[in-house]
Design an enzyme around this catalytic site. Structure first.
Site, PDB file in Angstrom:
ATOM      1  N   ILE A  49       0.828  -1.205   0.000  1.00  0.00           N
ATOM      2  CA  ILE A  49       0.000   0.000   0.000  1.00  0.00           C
ATOM      3  C   ILE A  49       0.863   1.255   0.000  1.00  0.00           C
ATOM      4  O   ILE A  49       0.558   2.243  -0.672  1.00  0.00           O
ATOM      5  CB  ILE A  49      -0.957   0.012   1.219  1.00  0.00           C
ATOM      6  CG1 ILE A  49      -1.900  -1.190   1.139  1.00  0.00           C
ATOM      7  CG2 ILE A  49      -1.755   1.311   1.283  1.00  0.00           C
ATOM      8  CD1 ILE A  49      -2.701  -1.419   2.401  1.00  0.00           C
ATOM      9  N   CYS A  50       1.947   1.228   0.751  1.00  0.00           N
ATOM     10  CA  CYS A  50       2.800   2.409   0.928  1.00  0.00           C
ATOM     11  C   CYS A  50       3.248   3.049  -0.386  1.00  0.00           C
ATOM     12  O   CYS A  50       3.160   4.275  -0.521  1.00  0.00           O
ATOM     13  CB  CYS A  50       4.007   2.072   1.800  1.00  0.00           C
ATOM     14  SG  CYS A  50       3.546   1.534   3.467  1.00  0.00           S
ATOM     15  N   PRO A  51       3.687   2.282  -1.386  1.00  0.00           N
ATOM     16  CA  PRO A  51       4.137   2.957  -2.606  1.00  0.00           C
ATOM     17  C   PRO A  51       3.013   3.688  -3.329  1.00  0.00           C
ATOM     18  O   PRO A  51       3.258   4.705  -3.986  1.00  0.00           O
ATOM     19  CB  PRO A  51       4.720   1.834  -3.467  1.00  0.00           C
ATOM     20  CG  PRO A  51       4.188   0.576  -2.912  1.00  0.00           C
ATOM     21  CD  PRO A  51       3.916   0.833  -1.456  1.00  0.00           C
TER      22      PRO A  51
END
Length: 176
Positions: A49-51
Site C-alpha cells: 500500500i505504501c508505494p
C-alpha cells in the site's frame, strides 16, 4: 499526545533520504517554519500500500507547492532502506523521507505500534507557525486519500468555518 492547535512535536537533525542529494540530509521541523507542512507516516518500505501513497503525494507536488506547502514522509525504516527502495521502485518521489530508527518521532506523534515496531498511517497538517491543525491516524491496511489531504489543507488555509465537503467554488460559512 497530539493536540489540535498546539505545537507539533519537535524533531531535530533527523537523517533522511532525499532524491538527488549526494548524501543523506538532516531535517528538523524548524526547517518548515513559514510554510504549511503535510507530514505523514507510513508503516514500511518494500510493502504494497505504501508505494501507492508515496507516489500519490509525489504526483500532486505542484498542488502542494501552489498552496505554500511541503510534503515530508517518515517511517521507522533506516535511511539505507529508504535509499534502496526509492531508487529502485520509486524514482519519481522527490520529497524527503525521514528515517525514524529510534521510533522517537513515531512515538511523539502517537502513531507507533509497539507490537509490530512500526508506524501506523498517520497524517498531520502543520501550519506555518508549527501548530498541528489536522491529524488522522488509520490502520496500516488502509491507504489514505491525497485528494482529501489537499481538500483539508485548502479549507484550513481559508481561516474560515468550512462546511461538509468544501470544494473549489463552495462558499465557506464565514469567519470563525
Amino acid at each position: 499526545m497530539i493536540r489540535i492547535s498546539k505545537p507539533a512535536p519537535l524533531f531535530e537533525n533527523v537523517v533522511a533520504y532525499k532524491k538527488g542529494a549526494n548524501d543523506f540530509v538532516k531535517i528538523s521541523l524548524a526547517d518548515y517554519r513559514g510554510k504549511w507542512l503535510v507530514f505523514f507516516f507510513y508503516p514500511r518500505d518494500f510493502t504494497f500500500i505504501c508505494p501507492t501513497e508515496l507516489k500519490g503525494f509525489s504526483q500532486h507536488k505542484s498542488e502542494f507547492v501552489s498552496l505554500n506547502a511541503e510534503v515530508l514522509a517518515c517511517s521507522t525504516d533506516s535511511e539505507w532502506s529508504h535509499k534502496n527502495w526509492f531508487e529502485k521502485d520509486l524514482p519519481d518521489v522527490d520529497y524527503p523521507i525521514l528515517a525514524d530508527n529510534t521510533h522517537n518521532i513515531a512515538k511523539a506523534y502517537d502513531v507507533y505500534n509497539e507490537v509490530d515496531g512500526l508506524a501506523e498511517r498517520g497524517s498531520f497538517i502543520i501550519d506555518p507557525e508549527g501548530n498541528i491543525r489536522y491529524a488522522l491516524v488509520s490502520s496500516g491496511s488502509v491507504g489514505r486519500s491525497v485528494t482529501e489531504t489537499l481538500r483539508v489543507l485548502k479549507a484550513l488555509q481559508t481561516g474560515e468555518l468550512c462546511p461538509l465537503e468544501l470544494s473549489e467554488g463552495t462558499k465557506t460559512l464565514g469567519k470563525a
